[in-house]
Design a protein around this motif. Structure first.
Motif, mmCIF file in Angstrom:
data_model
loop_
_atom_site.group_PDB
_atom_site.id
_atom_site.type_symbol
_atom_site.label_atom_id
_atom_site.label_comp_id
_atom_site.label_asym_id
_atom_site.label_seq_id
_atom_site.Cartn_x
_atom_site.Cartn_y
_atom_site.Cartn_z
ATOM 1 N N GLY A 28 7.201 0.903 -34.779
ATOM 2 C CA GLY A 28 7.427 -0.532 -34.684
ATOM 3 C C GLY A 28 6.157 -1.313 -34.938
ATOM 4 O O GLY A 28 5.051 -0.765 -34.876
ATOM 5 N N TRP A 29 6.316 -2.609 -35.207
ATOM 6 C CA TRP A 29 5.190 -3.476 -35.528
ATOM 7 C C TRP A 29 5.640 -4.925 -35.498
ATOM 8 O O TRP A 29 6.824 -5.221 -35.550
ATOM 9 N N ASP A 30 4.671 -5.815 -35.419
ATOM 10 C CA ASP A 30 4.889 -7.254 -35.579
ATOM 11 C C ASP A 30 3.884 -7.731 -36.612
ATOM 12 O O ASP A 30 2.782 -7.197 -36.708
ATOM 13 N N THR A 31 4.269 -8.750 -37.373
ATOM 14 C CA THR A 31 3.313 -9.338 -38.303
ATOM 15 C C THR A 31 2.834 -10.662 -37.734
ATOM 16 O O THR A 31 3.603 -11.411 -37.144
ATOM 17 N N ASN A 32 1.546 -10.910 -37.895
ATOM 18 C CA ASN A 32 0.961 -12.161 -37.431
ATOM 19 C C ASN A 32 1.366 -13.285 -38.376
ATOM 20 O O ASN A 32 1.669 -13.046 -39.544
ATOM 21 N N GLY A 85 12.308 -8.787 -34.319
ATOM 22 C CA GLY A 85 12.968 -8.287 -33.122
ATOM 23 C C GLY A 85 12.129 -7.276 -32.365
ATOM 24 O O GLY A 85 11.079 -6.834 -32.820
ATOM 25 N N ASP A 86 12.615 -6.929 -31.189
ATOM 26 C CA ASP A 86 11.917 -5.988 -30.327
ATOM 27 C C ASP A 86 12.340 -4.559 -30.642
ATOM 28 O O ASP A 86 13.325 -4.323 -31.326
ATOM 29 N N GLY A 87 11.598 -3.611 -30.096
ATOM 30 C CA GLY A 87 11.953 -2.203 -30.226
ATOM 31 C C GLY A 87 11.500 -1.607 -31.548
ATOM 32 O O GLY A 87 10.655 -2.147 -32.253
ATOM 33 N N ASP A 88 12.089 -0.457 -31.877
ATOM 34 C CA ASP A 88 11.723 0.268 -33.089
ATOM 35 C C ASP A 88 12.147 -0.529 -34.325
ATOM 36 O O ASP A 88 13.261 -1.049 -34.374
ATOM 37 N N ASP A 89 11.273 -0.577 -35.315
ATOM 38 C CA ASP A 89 11.638 -1.197 -36.584
ATOM 39 C C ASP A 89 12.254 -0.171 -37.527
ATOM 40 O O ASP A 89 13.175 -0.488 -38.263
ATOM 41 N N GLU A 90 11.744 1.037 -37.511
ATOM 42 C CA GLU A 90 12.330 2.122 -38.301
ATOM 43 C C GLU A 90 12.252 3.404 -37.483
ATOM 44 O O GLU A 90 11.368 3.549 -36.635
ATOM 45 N N SER A 126 0.201 -6.637 -35.826
ATOM 46 C CA SER A 126 -0.140 -6.409 -34.422
ATOM 47 C C SER A 126 0.958 -5.600 -33.745
ATOM 48 O O SER A 126 2.053 -5.433 -34.286
ATOM 49 N N ASN A 127 0.650 -5.099 -32.579
ATOM 50 C CA ASN A 127 1.614 -4.369 -31.743
ATOM 51 C C ASN A 127 2.247 -3.166 -32.446
ATOM 52 O O ASN A 127 3.391 -2.833 -32.173
ATOM 53 N N ALA A 128 1.513 -2.510 -33.350
ATOM 54 C CA ALA A 128 2.052 -1.326 -34.021
ATOM 55 C C ALA A 128 2.074 -0.162 -33.035
ATOM 56 O O ALA A 128 1.148 0.019 -32.242
#
Length: 192
Positions: A28-32, A85-90, A126-128
């Protein structure tokens, strides 16, 4: 309660979890927020490697366009193009008992699709994280939060499952590449 790892740590997986046969590796991850104008699409990919650390055939490279290895023991469950979204992205499912005997390592990577062309890198992510879940129970066994120590990289080897004395272990690798997926493909022995 999941065991939290730091970069470089290794941990037993099957020895400390007797009977563990199938795992799900969630990435999982978030993009800034940034004003580059292009969408940000991160992709999980997997390389099944022999004892020399090389993929033997194209089918040992698992990603959204080749969702499983030759015998189906490693399966990519689908591409998430936004990371919202939250949780696993893939997620990738691994049947540990069915992984071919000549595969010593299963390496999990995250790349930025067209990162160089879109002027995107992991400094904007972030948050990877990577986590390993017992498929049978849904219990999170291991979690590795990558932290924010990347800047210009467009690909990361997150971690790897590997065989050691008949057991499976997990290593938190956290190693970045500036030349993206092409660099991973080259280093893992496939021509790009």
């Amino acid at each position: 309660m999941a065991i939290s790892l730091s970069k470089g740590q290794k941990i037993d997986l099957t020895k400390t979890n007797p009977g563990l046969a199938k795992v799900v590796v969630g990435l999982g991850w978030d993009t800034n927020k940034y004003d580059g104008g292009a969408d940000f699409d991160l992709d999980a990919s997997v390389f099944c490697l022999n004892g020399a650390g090389k993929a033997q055939t194209e089918s040992d490279f698992i990603f959204y366009n080749n969702p499983q290895n030759a015998n189906g023991s490693v399966v990519h469950t689908g591409d998430n193009r936004t990371g919202a979204g939250d949780g696993d992205d893939e997620q990738i499912k691994v049947d540990l008992a069915a992984v071919p005997a000549d595969i010593e390592k299963v390496s999990f990577c995250i790349t930025i699709h067209e990162g160089a062309e879109r002027n995107q890198n992991f400094g904007q992510v972030s948050n990877a994280f990577a986590r390993i879940i017992n498929e049978a129970t849904g219990e999170e066994l291991i979690r590795y939060d990558l932290g924010e120590d990347f800047s210009v990289e467009t690909a990361i080897v997150v971690g790897e499952l590997y065989r050691h004395s008949g057991e499976w272990k997990f290593s938190a690798v956290g190693s970045g590449y500036q030349d993206g997926l092409a660099g991973l493909i080259r280093d893992f022995g496939l021509s790009s």
